[in-house]
Enzyme design. Structure first.
Site, PDB file in Angstrom:
ATOM      1  N   THR A  18      18.050 -22.033  -2.226  1.00 39.47           N
ATOM      2  CA  THR A  18      18.674 -23.261  -1.727  1.00 39.47           C
ATOM      3  C   THR A  18      18.818 -23.225  -0.211  1.00 39.47           C
ATOM      4  OG1 THR A  18      19.957 -23.335  -3.784  1.00 39.47           O
ATOM      5  CG2 THR A  18      20.677 -24.776  -2.018  1.00 39.47           C
ATOM      6  N   ARG A  22      17.988 -14.822   0.392  1.00 41.47           N
ATOM      7  CA  ARG A  22      19.208 -14.023   0.251  1.00 41.47           C
ATOM      8  C   ARG A  22      18.966 -12.914  -0.754  1.00 41.47           C
ATOM      9  NH1 ARG A  22      23.883 -18.746   0.254  1.00 41.47           N
ATOM     10  NH2 ARG A  22      23.154 -19.662   2.205  1.00 41.47           N
ATOM     11  N   SER A 113      25.790 -16.687   4.023  1.00 41.63           N
ATOM     12  CA  SER A 113      26.826 -17.722   3.898  1.00 41.63           C
ATOM     13  C   SER A 113      28.091 -17.245   3.199  1.00 41.63           C
ATOM     14  CB  SER A 113      26.233 -18.924   3.187  1.00 41.63           C
ATOM     15  OG  SER A 113      27.120 -20.004   3.302  1.00 41.63           O
ATOM     16  N   HIS A 114      28.387 -17.832   2.054  1.00 38.82           N
ATOM     17  CA  HIS A 114      29.647 -17.565   1.353  1.00 38.82           C
ATOM     18  C   HIS A 114      29.566 -16.311   0.487  1.00 38.82           C
ATOM     19  CE1 HIS A 114      26.924 -19.810  -1.140  1.00 38.82           C
ATOM     20  NE2 HIS A 114      27.547 -19.327  -2.197  1.00 38.82           N
ATOM     21  N   LYS A 126      17.346 -17.258   7.369  1.00 39.50           N
ATOM     22  CA  LYS A 126      16.708 -18.560   7.177  1.00 39.50           C
ATOM     23  C   LYS A 126      16.208 -19.087   8.514  1.00 39.50           C
ATOM     24  CE  LYS A 126      20.675 -21.677   7.413  1.00 39.50           C
ATOM     25  NZ  LYS A 126      21.164 -22.937   6.882  1.00 39.50           N
ATOM     26  N   ASP A 277      33.946 -20.489   5.491  1.00 39.91           N
ATOM     27  CA  ASP A 277      33.212 -19.432   4.791  1.00 39.91           C
ATOM     28  C   ASP A 277      32.596 -18.420   5.748  1.00 39.91           C
ATOM     29  OD1 ASP A 277      31.259 -21.107   5.833  1.00 39.91           O
ATOM     30  OD2 ASP A 277      29.849 -20.659   4.217  1.00 39.91           O
ATOM     31  N   ASP A 279      29.701 -18.024   7.220  1.00 36.55           N
ATOM     32  CA  ASP A 279      28.957 -18.454   8.414  1.00 36.55           C
ATOM     33  C   ASP A 279      29.482 -19.756   9.006  1.00 36.55           C
ATOM     34  OD1 ASP A 279      28.062 -19.917   6.220  1.00 36.55           O
ATOM     35  OD2 ASP A 279      26.062 -20.183   7.044  1.00 36.55           O
ATOM     36  N   ASP A 281      29.956 -22.849   7.845  1.00 36.46           N
ATOM     37  CA  ASP A 281      29.486 -24.210   7.560  1.00 36.46           C
ATOM     38  C   ASP A 281      30.249 -24.881   6.421  1.00 36.46           C
ATOM     39  OD1 ASP A 281      28.359 -22.684   5.590  1.00 36.46           O
ATOM     40  OD2 ASP A 281      26.281 -23.274   5.976  1.00 36.46           O
ATOM     41  N   ARG A 282      31.032 -24.113   5.677  1.00 35.52           N
ATOM     42  CA  ARG A 282      31.797 -24.723   4.580  1.00 35.52           C
ATOM     43  C   ARG A 282      33.253 -24.909   4.976  1.00 35.52           C
ATOM     44  NH1 ARG A 282      29.987 -22.477  -1.256  1.00 35.52           N
ATOM     45  NH2 ARG A 282      27.746 -22.594  -0.933  1.00 35.52           N
ATOM     46  N   THR A 344      20.688 -30.840  -4.348  1.00 35.63           N
ATOM     47  CA  THR A 344      21.535 -29.834  -3.710  1.00 35.63           C
ATOM     48  C   THR A 344      20.763 -29.112  -2.610  1.00 35.63           C
ATOM     49  OG1 THR A 344      22.853 -29.504  -5.685  1.00 35.63           O
ATOM     50  CG2 THR A 344      22.740 -27.663  -4.151  1.00 35.63           C
ATOM     51  N   GLU A 363      28.738 -32.382   0.296  1.00 36.10           N
ATOM     52  CA  GLU A 363      28.398 -31.791  -0.994  1.00 36.10           C
ATOM     53  C   GLU A 363      29.663 -31.278  -1.660  1.00 36.10           C
ATOM     54  OE1 GLU A 363      24.376 -29.634  -1.100  1.00 36.10           O
ATOM     55  OE2 GLU A 363      25.319 -28.989   0.741  1.00 36.10           O
ATOM     56  N   GLU A 364      29.609 -31.240  -2.989  1.00 41.77           N
ATOM     57  CA  GLU A 364      30.737 -30.705  -3.739  1.00 41.77           C
ATOM     58  C   GLU A 364      30.984 -29.241  -3.435  1.00 41.77           C
ATOM     59  OE1 GLU A 364      29.963 -28.190  -5.981  1.00 41.77           O
ATOM     60  OE2 GLU A 364      27.864 -28.498  -5.432  1.00 41.77           O
ATOM     61  N   SER A 365      29.976 -28.553  -2.901  1.00 39.22           N
ATOM     62  CA  SER A 365      30.075 -27.112  -2.647  1.00 39.22           C
ATOM     63  C   SER A 365      30.755 -26.830  -1.312  1.00 39.22           C
ATOM     64  CB  SER A 365      28.685 -26.485  -2.685  1.00 39.22           C
ATOM     65  OG  SER A 365      27.811 -27.156  -1.783  1.00 39.22           O
ATOM     66  N   LYS A 376      25.818 -28.413   7.690  1.00 40.67           N
ATOM     67  CA  LYS A 376      27.206 -28.749   7.415  1.00 40.67           C
ATOM     68  C   LYS A 376      28.081 -27.941   8.367  1.00 40.67           C
ATOM     69  CE  LYS A 376      27.268 -25.727   3.324  1.00 40.67           C
ATOM     70  NZ  LYS A 376      25.845 -25.390   3.141  1.00 40.67           N
ATOM     71  N   ARG A 496      26.024 -23.567 -12.972  1.00 44.04           N
ATOM     72  CA  ARG A 496      27.018 -24.484 -12.427  1.00 44.04           C
ATOM     73  C   ARG A 496      27.085 -25.704 -13.346  1.00 44.04           C
ATOM     74  NH1 ARG A 496      28.094 -21.906  -7.775  1.00 44.04           N
ATOM     75  NH2 ARG A 496      26.514 -21.567  -6.153  1.00 44.04           N
TER      76      ARG A 496
HETATM   77  C1  G16 Z   1      24.021 -23.633   0.335  1.00 47.75           C
HETATM   78  C2  G16 Z   1      23.350 -24.919   0.675  1.00 47.75           C
HETATM   79  C3  G16 Z   1      24.139 -26.073   0.126  1.00 47.75           C
HETATM   80  C4  G16 Z   1      24.351 -25.903  -1.356  1.00 47.75           C
HETATM   81  C5  G16 Z   1      25.008 -24.569  -1.617  1.00 47.75           C
HETATM   82  C6  G16 Z   1      25.117 -24.248  -3.089  1.00 47.75           C
HETATM   83  O1  G16 Z   1      25.239 -23.546   0.996  1.00 47.75           O
HETATM   84  O2  G16 Z   1      23.214 -25.067   2.064  1.00 47.75           O
HETATM   85  O3  G16 Z   1      23.447 -27.244   0.411  1.00 47.75           O
HETATM   86  O4  G16 Z   1      25.128 -26.933  -1.865  1.00 47.75           O
HETATM   87  O5  G16 Z   1      24.252 -23.542  -1.039  1.00 47.75           O
HETATM   88  O6  G16 Z   1      23.840 -24.125  -3.610  1.00 47.75           O
HETATM   89  P1  G16 Z   1      23.601 -23.517  -5.045  1.00 47.75           P
HETATM   90  O7  G16 Z   1      24.368 -24.409  -5.987  1.00 47.75           O
HETATM   91  O8  G16 Z   1      22.127 -23.577  -5.237  1.00 47.75           O
HETATM   92  O9  G16 Z   1      24.175 -22.120  -5.063  1.00 47.75           O
HETATM   93  P2  G16 Z   1      25.566 -22.263   1.876  1.00 47.75           P
HETATM   94  O10 G16 Z   1      26.945 -22.531   2.417  1.00 47.75           O
HETATM   95  O11 G16 Z   1      25.503 -21.114   0.923  1.00 47.75           O
HETATM   96  O12 G16 Z   1      24.499 -22.219   2.911  1.00 47.75           O
END
Ligand code: G16
Length: 543
Positions: A18, A22, A113-114, A126, A277, A279, A281-282, A344, A363-365, A376, A496
């Site tokens: 996504t 990773r 990220s998270h 990335k 989070d 990095d 962005d969340r 997503t 996004e919901e995430s 983000k 999910r």
């Molecule tokens: C990344 C993407 C987001 C996505 C999230 C969850 O976030 O940038 O657009 O909504 O992963 O993705 P998944 O449901 O595939 O785990 P981040 O903050 O991890 O870069």
């Protein structure tokens, strides 16, 4: 110093998910692993010769030595210049801003990220495009294809350079500019928000807690909230970034940001709480005694963005990922502006932002952002909330209550089932996909299924098509179940399950979401036979 050409061979599994590639840190630190992928990035974008890039990461374990490897490879591949955050640290939105500000040819961001960090946790890499946004699928596919045929990579044998010292230097003929990680980003935020009004709110006694979760946002939040906006010292907690995030799981949701949640729900809660989070962005937003779901946060921000100077002219449109609730759509309809539903992944918003179709995305995430960068942006969302609170002079709870009264409430929750054996998760999704045609008309938990499909997206700007982006089960009463497997995990599969039910009001707007969603949750378990396939009956994380 010389450019070395190192023989290598393809390493299986270097397929970006996504958001970039990773893997477990030891995998990334394995022989040729990082090098192969970085060479594949350069090859996939037509080479690095004469180009300028931004480089930075969230400071997690291996960030520093990975940066030195990437710099030596950029030099050996002929790059003209790399702009690096001090100590190779940049939040993801700050990196996106630097790419745009300096009109570079893109950037490499080191982050998972998270996901947790540390010697045995996760690492990631990335590539972001010249517009500052994550590489689209066609580009990540080209990178992956390159990893499957790679035979050599180029790297300079120059020694490490001092990334702690701000200023210009060279590495094997390539210019390297080390910049302060925070300055340019903080300056951008000052152009978007009413800093004097927010400062006056803090001076007037407004209290806040920002949990940086020992991750990259600490220095950004301390500079902006405490130094520039006058929030009380100590407003930012866990503000020192650590390579292992202090053992925390740097994911701002009620489960992992439990310290913040406990404080915000407790007797001495501050007026406003937020977390970000790994990095940066969340974001998670919490009022005193009230949790704001990311989907609702996007809707409230869309409805009130005009209160901030940077958005005073109004919004062109609002975009959300498909599993995000439709709360923002209701605001877009009321404002008479465009609304978009994408798969997503932040990369899908890039074209809409570049084309000026959407101004806000979410996004919901726990991701929210705007056209100020192409990622983000956690702190941006917090500042927009602060600007709205300063303008409306109401509590978060009052703003939410008014919002629901006006638009109705999209009860929403996501249930995650983590580290499922991949074959079991795949079998469950395959069975669910196989059943889709038979679902319409069936009745479950007293609700009739109106439609069921596998979400496919045609980008309205470039016409590219993305298939199989998540199973949707839509009910006649407007309720909805979405199921997909995460594309960001590194261990087994994460299922999910996204659950939504709309209540138009005026009654029934203040239920507990889990209670309001109970029949939809039961329907999801029975339709997908989650327990039968995975052995799981309860989720690991509820957001
Ligand atoms: C990344 C993407 C987001 C996505 C999230 C969850 O976030 O940038 O657009 O909504 O992963 O993705 P998944 O449901 O595939 O785990 P981040 O903050 O991890 O870069």
């Amino acid at each position: 110093m010389t450019v070395l050409t190192i023989a290598t061979q393809p390493i299986a599994g270097q397929k970006p998910g996504t958001s970039g590639l990773r893997k477990k840190t030891p995998v990334f630190m394995g022989p040729h692993y990082l090098q192969n992928f970085v060479q594949a990035i350069f090859d996939a974008i037509g080479g690095a010769q004469g180009k300028t890039f931004v480089l930075g990461g969230d400071g997690r374990y291996f960030n520093d030595s990975a940066a030195q490897i990437i710099l030596r490879m950029a030099a050996a591949n002929g790059a003209a210049r790399v702009i690096v955050g001090q100590n190779a640290v940049l939040s993801t939105p700050a990196a996106s801003h630097l790419i745009r500000l300096n009109k570079t040819d893109g950037g490499i961001i080191m982050s998972a990220s998270h996901n947790p960090g540390g010697p045995n946790e996760d690492f990631g890499v990335k590539f972001n495009m010249p517009n500052g946004g994550p590489a689209p699928e066609a580009v990540t596919e080209a990178m992956f294809a390159r990893t499957t045929e790679i035979t050599e990579y180029r790297i300079s044998d120059a020694p490490d350079i001092d990334l702690g010292r701000i200023g210009d230097t060279t590495l094997d003929g390539m210019a390297v500019t080390v910049v302060d990680s925070v300055t340019d980003y903080a300056a951008l935020m000052e152009t978007l928000f009413d800093f004097p009004a927010i400062r006056a709110m803090f001076t007037g006694g407004f209290t806040m807690r920002f949990d940086a979760m020992c991750a990259v946002t600490g220095p950004y939040a301390t500079e902006i909230l405490e130094n520039r906006l006058g929030a009380a010292p100590g407003t930012v907690t866990h503000g020192t970034p650590l390579p292992d995030f202090g053992g925390m799981h740097p994911d701002p949701n009620p489960t992992w940001a439990h310290e913040l949640m406990a404080e915000m729900m407790g007797p001495n809660a501050p007026d406003f709480g937020a977390a970000s989070d790994g990095d940066g962005d969340r974001n998670m937003v919490v009022g005193r005694g009230v949790y704001v779901s990311p989907s609702d946060s996007l809707a409230v921000l869309a409805a009130n963005a005009h209160l901030a100077p940077g958005y005073a002219r109004g919004l062109a449109g609002v975009a959300r990922s498909m599993p995000t609730s439709a709360a923002a759509d209701r605001v877009a309809d009321a404002l008479g502006i465009g609304k978009y539903e994408t798969p997503t992944g932040w990369k899908f918003f890039g074209n809409l932002l570049d084309a000026g179709r959407a101004t806000l995305c979410g996004e919901e995430s726990f991701g929210t952002g705007s056209d100020h960068v192409r990622e983000k942006d956690g702190l941006w969302a917090v500042l927009l909330w602060l600007n709205i609170l300063a303008a409306r002079r109401q509590s978060v709870a009052a703003i939410m209550a008014e919002h629901f009264a006006k638009y109705g409430r999209n009860y929403y929750s996501r249930h995650d089932f983590e580290a499922i054996a991949t074959d079991k998760a795949d079998a469950m999704m395959a069975a669910l996909r196989g059943s889709l045609a038979t679902l319409p008309g069936q009745e479950v938990e007293g609700m009739t299924i109106a439609a069921a499909d596998d979400f496919a997206y045609t980008d309205p700007i470039d016409g590219s098509v993305s298939q199989k982006q998540g199973v949707r089960i839509l009910f006649a009463d407007g309720s909805r179940i979405v199921m997909r497997l995460s594309g960001t995990g590194t261990e087994g599969a994460t299922l999910r399950v996204y659950l939504e039910r709309y209540s138009p009001g005026p009654d029934g707007l203040d239920h507990d979401p889990q209670e309001a969603l109970a029949p939809v949750i039961r329907a999801a378990h029975s339709l997908a036979r989650i327990a039968e396939f995975t052995g799981r009956t309860t989720p690991d994380v509820i957001t």
